[in-house]
Design an enzyme around this catalytic site. Structure first.
Site, PDB file in Angstrom:
ATOM      1  N   TYR A   1       2.625  -2.502  -0.325  1.00  5.21           N
ATOM      2  CA  TYR A   1       1.876  -2.662  -1.564  1.00  5.21           C
ATOM      3  C   TYR A   1       2.568  -3.634  -2.510  1.00  5.21           C
ATOM      4  O   TYR A   1       1.921  -4.455  -3.161  1.00  5.21           O
ATOM      5  CB  TYR A   1       1.675  -1.311  -2.234  1.00  5.21           C
ATOM      6  CG  TYR A   1       0.989  -0.315  -1.331  1.00  5.21           C
ATOM      7  CD1 TYR A   1      -0.291  -0.548  -0.861  1.00  5.21           C
ATOM      8  CD2 TYR A   1       1.641   0.842  -0.920  1.00  5.21           C
ATOM      9  CE1 TYR A   1      -0.914   0.338  -0.008  1.00  5.21           C
ATOM     10  CE2 TYR A   1       1.033   1.739  -0.071  1.00  5.21           C
ATOM     11  CZ  TYR A   1      -0.253   1.492   0.386  1.00  5.21           C
ATOM     12  OH  TYR A   1      -0.861   2.375   1.234  1.00  5.21           O
TER      13      TYR A   1
ATOM     14  N   HIS B   1      -9.679  -4.219   4.487  1.00  2.00           N
ATOM     15  CA  HIS B   1      -9.092  -3.677   5.718  1.00  2.00           C
ATOM     16  C   HIS B   1     -10.119  -3.711   6.851  1.00  2.00           C
ATOM     17  O   HIS B   1      -9.816  -4.104   7.976  1.00  2.00           O
ATOM     18  CB  HIS B   1      -8.649  -2.231   5.499  1.00  2.00           C
ATOM     19  CG  HIS B   1      -7.546  -2.058   4.507  1.00  2.00           C
ATOM     20  ND1 HIS B   1      -6.320  -2.657   4.643  1.00  2.00           N
ATOM     21  CD2 HIS B   1      -7.489  -1.339   3.364  1.00  2.00           C
ATOM     22  CE1 HIS B   1      -5.551  -2.316   3.620  1.00  2.00           C
ATOM     23  NE2 HIS B   1      -6.236  -1.522   2.832  1.00  2.00           N
TER      24      HIS B   1
ATOM     25  N   HIS C   1       1.945   9.067  -0.278  1.00  3.40           N
ATOM     26  CA  HIS C   1       2.577   8.297   0.787  1.00  3.40           C
ATOM     27  C   HIS C   1       3.870   8.908   1.293  1.00  3.40           C
ATOM     28  O   HIS C   1       4.349   8.535   2.360  1.00  3.40           O
ATOM     29  CB  HIS C   1       2.815   6.870   0.295  1.00  3.40           C
ATOM     30  CG  HIS C   1       1.548   6.199  -0.131  1.00  3.40           C
ATOM     31  ND1 HIS C   1       0.887   6.523  -1.305  1.00  3.40           N
ATOM     32  CD2 HIS C   1       0.799   5.255   0.469  1.00  3.40           C
ATOM     33  CE1 HIS C   1      -0.197   5.792  -1.402  1.00  3.40           C
ATOM     34  NE2 HIS C   1      -0.279   5.021  -0.348  1.00  3.40           N
TER      35      HIS C   1
ATOM     36  N   GLU D   1      -2.861  -5.034   3.084  1.00  2.00           N
ATOM     37  CA  GLU D   1      -3.197  -4.565   1.740  1.00  2.00           C
ATOM     38  C   GLU D   1      -3.711  -5.681   0.845  1.00  2.00           C
ATOM     39  O   GLU D   1      -4.475  -5.429  -0.080  1.00  2.00           O
ATOM     40  CB  GLU D   1      -1.961  -3.928   1.100  1.00  2.00           C
ATOM     41  CG  GLU D   1      -1.600  -2.583   1.683  1.00  2.00           C
ATOM     42  CD  GLU D   1      -2.737  -1.593   1.596  1.00  2.00           C
ATOM     43  OE1 GLU D   1      -3.402  -1.517   0.540  1.00  2.00           O
ATOM     44  OE2 GLU D   1      -2.981  -0.901   2.586  1.00  2.00           O
TER      45      GLU D   1
ATOM     46  N   HIS E   1     -11.729  -3.359  -2.043  1.00  2.00           N
ATOM     47  CA  HIS E   1     -10.412  -3.412  -1.399  1.00  2.00           C
ATOM     48  C   HIS E   1     -10.467  -2.851   0.018  1.00  2.00           C
ATOM     49  O   HIS E   1      -9.957  -3.465   0.970  1.00  2.00           O
ATOM     50  CB  HIS E   1      -9.404  -2.621  -2.225  1.00  2.00           C
ATOM     51  CG  HIS E   1      -8.111  -2.355  -1.520  1.00  2.00           C
ATOM     52  ND1 HIS E   1      -7.007  -3.172  -1.619  1.00  2.00           N
ATOM     53  CD2 HIS E   1      -7.751  -1.357  -0.663  1.00  2.00           C
ATOM     54  CE1 HIS E   1      -6.036  -2.701  -0.870  1.00  2.00           C
ATOM     55  NE2 HIS E   1      -6.443  -1.595  -0.285  1.00  2.00           N
ATOM     56  N   GLU E   2     -11.061  -1.677   0.168  1.00  2.00           N
ATOM     57  CA  GLU E   2     -11.078  -1.027   1.482  1.00  2.00           C
ATOM     58  C   GLU E   2     -11.822  -1.863   2.518  1.00  2.00           C
ATOM     59  O   GLU E   2     -11.424  -1.899   3.685  1.00  2.00           O
ATOM     60  CB  GLU E   2     -11.701   0.368   1.380  1.00  2.00           C
ATOM     61  CG  GLU E   2     -10.885   1.368   0.590  1.00  2.00           C
ATOM     62  CD  GLU E   2      -9.488   1.569   1.142  1.00  2.00           C
ATOM     63  OE1 GLU E   2      -9.268   1.353   2.345  1.00  2.00           O
ATOM     64  OE2 GLU E   2      -8.605   1.946   0.361  1.00  2.00           O
TER      65      GLU E   2
ATOM     66  N   HIS F   1      -8.024  10.558  -0.825  1.00  2.00           N
ATOM     67  CA  HIS F   1      -7.342   9.275  -0.957  1.00  2.00           C
ATOM     68  C   HIS F   1      -8.062   8.244  -0.102  1.00  2.00           C
ATOM     69  O   HIS F   1      -8.193   8.414   1.105  1.00  2.00           O
ATOM     70  CB  HIS F   1      -5.890   9.432  -0.521  1.00  2.00           C
ATOM     71  CG  HIS F   1      -5.029   8.333  -1.013  1.00  2.00           C
ATOM     72  ND1 HIS F   1      -4.123   8.481  -2.034  1.00  2.00           N
ATOM     73  CD2 HIS F   1      -4.942   7.044  -0.629  1.00  2.00           C
ATOM     74  CE1 HIS F   1      -3.508   7.333  -2.255  1.00  2.00           C
ATOM     75  NE2 HIS F   1      -3.982   6.447  -1.409  1.00  2.00           N
ATOM     76  N   ALA F   2      -8.550   7.178  -0.731  1.00  4.85           N
ATOM     77  CA  ALA F   2      -9.378   6.210  -0.024  1.00  4.85           C
ATOM     78  C   ALA F   2      -8.606   5.548   1.110  1.00  4.85           C
ATOM     79  O   ALA F   2      -7.457   5.170   0.956  1.00  4.85           O
ATOM     80  CB  ALA F   2      -9.883   5.149  -0.995  1.00  4.85           C
TER      81      ALA F   2
END
Length: 614
Positions: free
Chosen positions: A523, A388, A513, A412, A384-385, A354-355
């Protein structure tokens, strides 16, 4: 997908974890000085010391957590649990010490830091050492059970992990095969039920010791408003976006009925959950090319073909994402990022694929943990990552307790906002799709493709924590964990399980999660905030095109405005951070409605004569 400084997740895969959920959690105090000296500290001195000592413990905890997720063994589970136990012990001790400042006149920054101290983990541990050790053990065990989960229909040689089962859901159009793969993975959750129930009891006890009614109340306390005010805001936002989802659901059900038959997908009823191309029916984009595409003859190319033809690997995909952020004026990633990240699935060991993005709390050490493949979905995931990661870098100069998102939805939304600028024109510019002549059909296709990710997700993002908040409050008990789960999924998503389910099952555990105890409302908020951020950045860039055509690539002014918000971290209420970028202090779903207006009008026409709803 973070409430804090810790595991962050992806939009395509969706996820994210605060320091206390997957990794460090809280830890035991380094030697601090004589108790008498500590008692004489001013509140400002106390906060400064706690920031230093928590940072040291977080460094150890993040290292243990990253090692566990990238090398799952009995030993790494033990080491992670021990580091987490030390962090939690220190947190409990510090929260108790902080009570001596109750009623004192404090500076706004110190008052906010003490509030953040109480909310520093997703699962606070009880003061009792044995209970605290058991809580951290349960957390490690639950996450490991998920990471090691497999479906072995015909013995050990037939075992399939989540990646392989997800591929069946995405590619197969055989109803029986889809049902089998769905059941195979969801059975992984059944073995978590007892551990999860015990975990809830212990985490609730820890939350009560911090002064909260239960863990759900504690989670909602992190939004600079009361839990009741936050519930009302969440409902207001859901009602703003619900009409979009209802239209999309009606259209999708008609198309799926055409594919599988009205006996399997009847009008006016919930849709079987295994038919959406996604293990949790949370995003429906895998069904776009051959089932849900509005105009098959109007080509909207994906980047998949050219990613493979040009032999893009995980590193090149990540370099591409980095180049977008640097075009906005953000710095290049540090050398250690490339040396220490896990960007591809290793061949020799079990990992959690899971990324997630990681702030290692050690002076600029930021990392990604992912199993990237050369697909458009994974390309969006890495863009996306890095959102962060660049948030971590932007607020790195803040004290430890403020090194976090303005709220967890912000964390997020950062990378997803950038992904809204990864338009067909941008993908063409970097050589991953061919230039497409604009047309109404092409626009509707492109909007549908995005809506199957962005709009289809909204009710799922809403219901996960509604289920958990009711579990934490005791309204949902272990005796009806599963039935309550499916009641909420039917109410919000309009889906149903493909097979009869009972309380022998624990289908929530099949979603990352839940066993990792990662709050999920972030999210839901992020999928609304990203469009609000995008509209503000487009205005800053001087872009007057419709929102769905705007790309902020190479706009230093948009990047400057973004960075000004990001560097605040959690040092100010999220309303202040939001106002800095958008000029308003209220989260608003109007921009997402504006973005998808062409598709919504088209769906209204398509759905005429259909029996919508469920």
């Amino acid at each position: 997908m973070t409430a804090t400084r810790l595991e962050a997740c992806a939009a395509g895969t969706l996820c994210l974890i605060l320091l206390g959920a997957c990794a460090p959690h809280e830890t035991a105090a380094p030697a601090g000085g004589a108790p008498g000296a500590a008692a004489k500290e001013s509140a400002d001195e106390f906060v400064a010391r706690v920031n230093r000592e928590l940072n040291a413990l977080a460094e150890e905890g993040q290292a243990a957590g990253f090692t566990l997720d990238t090398y799952i063994t009995t030993d790494t589970q033990l080491l992670n649990a021990k580091a987490n136990d030390r962090y939690l012990a220190y947190l409990s001790k510090s929260v108790a010490e902080a009570k001596r400042y109750d009623g004192q006149e404090l500076s706004p920054a110190t008052k906010r830091a003490l509030m953040k101290l109480r909310l520093n983990v997703a699962a606070p541990a009880p003061d009792d050492a044995a209970k605290r050790a058991r809580l951290t053990q349960l957390e490690a065990q639950l996450e490991a059970k998920y990471g090691e989960g497999k479906y072995c229909p015909k013995g050990p040689a037939s075992c399939m992990n989540l990646d392989q089962l997800a591929e069946i859901l995405a590619r197969s159009r055989n109803y029986a095969e889809l049902t089998d793969a769905w059941k195979g993975w969801h059975d992984v959750g059944a073995g978590m039920r007892e551990n999860y129930s015990e975990f809830v009891q212990l985490a609730n006890e820890g939350a009560r010791e911090l002064g909260f009614k239960d863990l759900g109340v504690m989670w909602r306390a992190g939004y600079d408003m009361t839990p009741e005010e936050f519930d009302a805001e969440s409902e207001r936002l859901w009602q703003q976006v619900k009409p979009l989802y209802d239209r999309l659901h009606c259209y999708a059900r008609a198309r799926l009925a055409r594919r599988y038959g009205e006996d399997k997908v009847p009008a006016g009823k919930p849709i079987p959950a295994q038919l959406f191309g996604n293990m949790w029916a949370q995003q429906w984009n895998k069904m776009y090319p051959d089932v849900l595409k509005p105009y098959p003859g109007a080509s909207i190319e994906t980047a998949d073909a050219l990613l493979k033809a040009q032999k893009w690997d995980a590193a090149r995909m990540t370099r591409s994402a980095e180049s977008f952020y640097t075009s906005l004026g953000f710095p290049q990633l540090p050398k250690t990022f490339w040396e220490r990240s896990m960007l591809s699935r290793p061949r020799d060991r079990e990992v959690v694929c899971h990324a997630s993005a990681w702030d290692m709390a050690s002076g600029g050490d930021v990392r990604i943990k992912a199993c990237l493949a050369p697909t458009e979905e994974d390309l969006y995931t890495i863009y996306h990552e890095l959102g962060h990661v660049y948030y971590f870098i932007s607020y790195a100069s803040q004290p430890f307790l403020f090194r976090d998102g303005a709220n967890d939805g912000f964390h997020e939304a950062i990378g997803d906002t950038v992904n809204l600028s990864v338009t067909p024109a941008y993908l063409s510019r970097i050589g991953l799709i061919h230039t497409v002549a604009p047309s109404h059909e092409a626009l509707i296709n492109q909007q549908m493709k995005m809506a199957l990710e962005k709009i289809a997700f909204l009710p799922f993002g809403r219901l996960i924590d509604e289920w958990r908040w009711k579990v934490f409050s005791g309204e949902i008990t272990p005796a009806n964990y599963n039935s309550s789960w499916w009641e909420l999924r039917q109410r919000y998503q309009g889906i149903a399980p493909p097979l009869p389910r009972s309380e022998a099952d624990f289908d929530p555990g099949a979603k990352y999660h839940i066993p990792s105890n990662t709050p999920y409302t972030r999210y839901f908020l992020s999928f609304i905030l990203q469009f609000q951020f995008h509209k503000a950045l487009c205005a800053a860039a001087g872009n007057h095109a419709p929102l769905y055509e705007c790309s902020n690539y190479d706009s230093r002014e948009a990047g400057r405005r973004y960075a000004d918000m990001l560097k605040l971290g959690a040092s100010e209420p999220w309303q202040d951070a939001l106002e800095k970028l958008t000029g308003t202090r209220r989260i608003d779903a109007a921009p997402i409605v504006e973005y998808f207006q062409p598709l919504m009008e088209w769906l209204a026409e398509q759905n005429k004569g259909q029996q919508c709803g469920w």
